[in-house]
Structures are given as structure tokens and as C-alpha cells.
Design a protein around this motif. Structure first.
Motif, short mmCIF file in Angstrom:
data_model
loop_
_atom_site.label_atom_id
_atom_site.label_comp_id
_atom_site.label_asym_id
_atom_site.label_seq_id
_atom_site.Cartn_x
_atom_site.Cartn_y
_atom_site.Cartn_z
N ILE A 197 -0.64 -4.16 -9.99
CA ILE A 197 -1.33 -2.87 -9.93
C ILE A 197 -2.83 -3.05 -10.15
O ILE A 197 -3.65 -2.54 -9.39
CB ILE A 197 -0.75 -1.88 -10.95
CG1 ILE A 197 0.69 -1.51 -10.57
CG2 ILE A 197 -1.62 -0.62 -11.04
CD1 ILE A 197 1.41 -0.72 -11.64
N VAL A 198 -3.18 -3.79 -11.19
CA VAL A 198 -4.60 -4.01 -11.51
C VAL A 198 -5.30 -4.70 -10.36
O VAL A 198 -6.40 -4.31 -9.97
CB VAL A 198 -4.75 -4.80 -12.83
CG1 VAL A 198 -6.19 -5.25 -13.04
CG2 VAL A 198 -4.26 -3.96 -14.01
N LYS A 199 -4.66 -5.71 -9.80
CA LYS A 199 -5.27 -6.45 -8.69
C LYS A 199 -5.42 -5.58 -7.45
O LYS A 199 -6.49 -5.53 -6.85
CB LYS A 199 -4.41 -7.68 -8.37
CG LYS A 199 -4.96 -8.53 -7.25
CD LYS A 199 -4.07 -9.73 -6.98
CE LYS A 199 -4.57 -10.51 -5.78
NZ LYS A 199 -3.64 -11.60 -5.44
N LYS B 265 -7.94 -2.85 -8.09
CA LYS B 265 -9.19 -3.36 -8.68
C LYS B 265 -9.54 -2.60 -9.97
O LYS B 265 -10.70 -2.25 -10.22
CB LYS B 265 -10.32 -3.31 -7.66
CG LYS B 265 -10.06 -4.14 -6.43
CD LYS B 265 -11.17 -3.98 -5.40
CE LYS B 265 -10.94 -4.82 -4.19
NZ LYS B 265 -9.93 -4.35 -3.27
N LEU B 266 -8.54 -2.37 -10.78
CA LEU B 266 -8.74 -1.60 -12.01
C LEU B 266 -9.50 -2.38 -13.08
O LEU B 266 -10.03 -1.78 -14.02
CB LEU B 266 -7.39 -1.13 -12.57
CG LEU B 266 -6.60 -0.20 -11.66
CD1 LEU B 266 -5.26 0.14 -12.29
CD2 LEU B 266 -7.39 1.06 -11.36
N ASP B 267 -9.59 -3.68 -12.91
CA ASP B 267 -10.32 -4.49 -13.90
C ASP B 267 -11.81 -4.14 -13.93
O ASP B 267 -12.51 -4.53 -14.86
CB ASP B 267 -10.09 -5.98 -13.67
CG ASP B 267 -10.42 -6.43 -12.26
OD1 ASP B 267 -10.58 -5.59 -11.35
OD2 ASP B 267 -10.49 -7.65 -12.05
N ARG B 268 -12.27 -3.36 -12.97
CA ARG B 268 -13.66 -2.88 -12.99
C ARG B 268 -13.91 -2.02 -14.22
O ARG B 268 -15.03 -1.94 -14.70
CB ARG B 268 -13.97 -2.02 -11.75
CG ARG B 268 -13.89 -2.75 -10.44
CD ARG B 268 -14.06 -1.77 -9.29
NE ARG B 268 -12.79 -1.07 -9.05
CZ ARG B 268 -12.63 -0.10 -8.18
NH1 ARG B 268 -13.66 0.34 -7.47
NH2 ARG B 268 -11.45 0.47 -8.01
N GLY C 299 0.78 -1.22 0.00
CA GLY C 299 0.00 0.00 0.00
C GLY C 299 0.81 1.28 0.00
O GLY C 299 0.32 2.34 0.38
N HIS C 300 2.06 1.22 -0.45
CA HIS C 300 2.91 2.41 -0.43
C HIS C 300 2.75 3.30 -1.66
O HIS C 300 3.24 4.41 -1.67
CB HIS C 300 4.39 2.01 -0.27
CG HIS C 300 4.67 1.34 1.03
ND1 HIS C 300 4.50 1.97 2.24
CD2 HIS C 300 5.08 0.09 1.31
CE1 HIS C 300 4.80 1.13 3.21
NE2 HIS C 300 5.15 -0.03 2.68
N GLY C 301 2.14 2.80 -2.70
CA GLY C 301 1.89 3.63 -3.88
C GLY C 301 0.48 4.17 -3.85
O GLY C 301 -0.30 3.86 -2.95
N THR C 302 0.16 4.97 -4.80
CA THR C 302 -1.20 5.48 -4.92
C THR C 302 -1.48 5.82 -6.37
O THR C 302 -0.56 6.10 -7.12
CB THR C 302 -1.40 6.73 -4.01
OG1 THR C 302 -2.77 7.13 -4.09
CG2 THR C 302 -0.52 7.88 -4.44
N LEU C 303 -2.73 5.76 -6.74
CA LEU C 303 -3.12 6.18 -8.08
C LEU C 303 -3.04 7.70 -8.15
O LEU C 303 -3.16 8.39 -7.12
CB LEU C 303 -4.54 5.73 -8.40
CG LEU C 303 -4.77 4.22 -8.46
CD1 LEU C 303 -6.26 3.93 -8.62
CD2 LEU C 303 -3.97 3.58 -9.57
N THR D 22 -12.05 9.31 -13.31
CA THR D 22 -11.90 9.43 -14.76
C THR D 22 -12.20 8.09 -15.43
O THR D 22 -12.94 8.04 -16.43
CB THR D 22 -10.49 9.92 -15.13
OG1 THR D 22 -10.28 11.18 -14.49
CG2 THR D 22 -10.33 10.08 -16.63
N LEU D 23 -11.64 7.01 -14.90
CA LEU D 23 -11.92 5.70 -15.47
C LEU D 23 -13.41 5.37 -15.39
O LEU D 23 -14.00 4.85 -16.34
CB LEU D 23 -11.10 4.62 -14.75
CG LEU D 23 -9.60 4.65 -15.02
CD1 LEU D 23 -8.88 3.71 -14.05
CD2 LEU D 23 -9.29 4.31 -16.46
#
Length: 176
Positions: free
Chosen positions: A80-82, A85-88, A44-48, A55-56
Motif C-alpha cells: 500500500i505504501v509503495k 507513495k505514502l512514505d512522502r 490499481g483496483h483499490g483506492t485511498l 489530509t496527510l
């Protein structure tokens, strides 16, 4: 992704090591580098970037097909996707590993062809993104983010400082 300065310095050090060794050592350093990035994400050290999810969501709600074409390795992109949860919202995530040439322009051409996309817009923050768009005769939106610079951004058709600004642009819809 936004990285802490301390972590970024470790990445820069790894990249410097990466360029000074033989192929087998380069592969090992690459694996260590990817492993460190993935661990960093999973902890959890990164962020979008701000506005990424909104936007997505808006682009997907408008029935736009959304694909990622990245220079990153599949294992890194999957993490990253997992985690986020970007696969939404995403219809596909493609790595430079997915094309034999290892050229981003070929990767985008592959996506366009495989998904029968007649129109698309490239969104990116580096010159490689802008040149990829040019090679595929696509419009490109430059994002003023951490790794971007004004000289490279000058190559973009549009420039945004916040991802949500993409929604304000008058672009032809991305269509299949």
C-alpha cells in the motif's frame, strides 16, 4: 481502501475458510489472502479514501509526525505504501507483526515509546482502534467508513465522515 463488492465477497470467503482449518492450513490461507490483496492493490483496483492525500499533506505540513499502526501484515502494508507513495508523509508504518503479543494496544505503545511521543491521536474506523486508544489513554477520531458501524463509532471522542474533517477539529498538536 475501497474494495469492489465482488472482491470483498472473495475476501469474506477466504476468511471463512481461514477460520475452519488447522494452523498450517490457516497460515497457507493467510498467505494466499495477502497475495490476493497485494495483487489487487498493484493492479490499481483499490483506492485511498477521499481526502486521504490532502489530509496527510496538511498534517505533515503542520509538522505532525504520522505513523500507521495496523492489524495488517508487513508485506500488505508495504504494498500500500509503495503503490500510493505514502512514505512522502509517513514517518513510520507498523504491523501487528512488530509486537510479540499481536495486540494493537501494545503496537501503539511500542510506537509511542520508540519515537518518544508525548501526545498522539488515534484515527480509526473499528472498535479495535478505539479500544487501543483507550488502553493508551489517547484521544481517538472515528471515521465513518466502509467497515465502521454506529455502535462502534459511539466509542470515539470525535467522528468524521471525511478525512479532511480531521483538519477542522481542535486537537492538541501531535508532538514528539
Amino acid at each position: 481502501m475501497i474494495w469492489t463488492e465482488r472482491y470483498f465477497r472473495r475476501i469474506v470467503f477466504l476468511v471463512m475458510l481461514w477460520t475452519t482449518h488447522a494452523d498450517d492450513e490457516w497460515t497457507l490461507v493467510g498467505q494466499i489472502f495477502q497475495g490476493a490483496l497485494i495483487t489487487h492493490i498493484e493492479q490499481g483496483h483499490g483506492t485511498l479514501y477521499p481526502g486521504a492525500e490532502a489530509t496527510l499533506l496538511a498534517l505533515k505540513a503542520a509538522d505532525n509526525p504520522l505513523y500507521v499502526a495496523s492489524n495488517g501484515w508487513n508485506i500488505y502494508l508495504d504494498a500500500i505504501v509503495k503503490y500510493y507513495k505514502l512514505d512522502r508523509w509517513l514517518d513510520g508504518v507498523y504491523s501487528i507483526e512488530d509486537v510479540a503479543s499481536l495486540k494493537k494496544s501494545d503496537l501503539v505503545r511500542h510506537i509511542l515509546s520508540n519515537h518518544q511521543l508525548a501526545q498522539a491521536t488515534v484515527v480509526g474506523d473499528r472498535i479495535s482502534d478505539f479500544m487501543t486508544a483507550r488502553a493508551n489513554q489517547l484521544p481517538v477520531i472515528g471515521c465513518r467508513f466502509d467497515f465502521s458501524n454506529e455502535t462502534e463509532l459511539a466509542e470515539a471522542d470525535y467522528i468524521v465522515s471525511d478525512l479532511r474533517d480531521i483538519l477542522k477539529l481542535s486537537l492538541a498538536p501531535l508532538s514528539k
